[in-house]
Write an enzyme that holds these catalytic residues in place. Structure first.
Site: not given
Ligand code: GAR
Length: 217
Positions: A14, A92, A109, A172, A174
């Protein structure tokens, strides 16, 4: 131009899609720092290859979550970050972090939130029997995968899908939606009203998806 900081823990595909969008002139942004909790993250190599500054803070250095987050906020502020982009960052965030960047943190996500928050989501989506999954870019609030949703892509689940084949097809998508969400933010087109994100001059598609396809249409 929007200054972003990207937080990563793993492969960084990403991150790569964001770098590629910037370099192609499709995204008017600059990555001022890539921060990782994992010194082995391949994402760090990707950043270095593109001359982007990196910073590693390990959990071992700062085991207390609030201390960790305070340091991360310092690093991001020192680099003039206007938008924090979580790209496979597997920690987190505490309220210390979230409150330092209100509605200025995005996450991606690999499910159609609010379905399947958390981990191991491709397997969970397949085992649920759902015919569609996908991916979601959302603003980060103090919950886990709960913040206002900016953009989603729908990916049909096939009968022969494994978690890995589904993961690949979702990934793909994302890579298409994350740069787009950042672009909309950078253009000042996102406003949040309660749980809903409104997009000024958004283009909303016509039509529906049916899976499996209706055979006599
Ligand atoms: C992506 O699939 C992203 O959606 C997921 O981790 C992967 C990172 O891949 N994030 C989460 O599951 C967050 N809860 P990448 O390092 O190749 O970008």
């Amino acid at each position: 131009m929007l200054t972003i900081g990207v937080l990563v823990s793993g492969s960084g595909t990403n991150l790569q899609s964001i770098i590629d969008s910037i370099e192609a002139g499709c995204l008017d942004a600059r990555i001022s720092v890539v921060l990782s909790d994992n010194p082995q993250a391949h994402a760090l190599k990707r950043a270095e290859e593109h001359g982007i500054k990196t910073c590693v803070i390990t959990k071992k250095e700062l085991p207390k979550r609030e201390d960790y987050d305070r340091r991360a906020v310092e690093v991001l502020n020192a680099h003039g970050v206007e938008l924090v982009v979580l790209a496979g960052f597997m920690r987190i965030l505490s309220p210390v972090f979230v409150r330092a960047f209100p509605l200025r943190i995005m996450n991606i996500h690999p499910s159609l939130l609010p379905a399947f928050p958390g981990l191991d989501v491709h397997r969970k989506a397949i085992e649920s029997g759902a015919r569609f999954s996908g991916c979601t870019v959302h603003f980060v609030d103090e919950g886990v995968d709960t913040g206002p949703i900016i953009i989603q892509a729908v990916v049909p689940i096939r009968d022969d899908d494994t978690p890995e084949t589904l993961r690949q097809r979702i990934l793909t998508e994302e890579h298409r939606i994350y740069p787009e969400a950042i672009r909309l933010f950078g253009e000042g087109r996102l406003t949040v009203e309660g749980r809903r994100v409104r997009i000024r001059e958004g283009r909303f598609p016509e039509g529906v998806l049916v899976n499996p396809a209706i055979e006599d249409e």
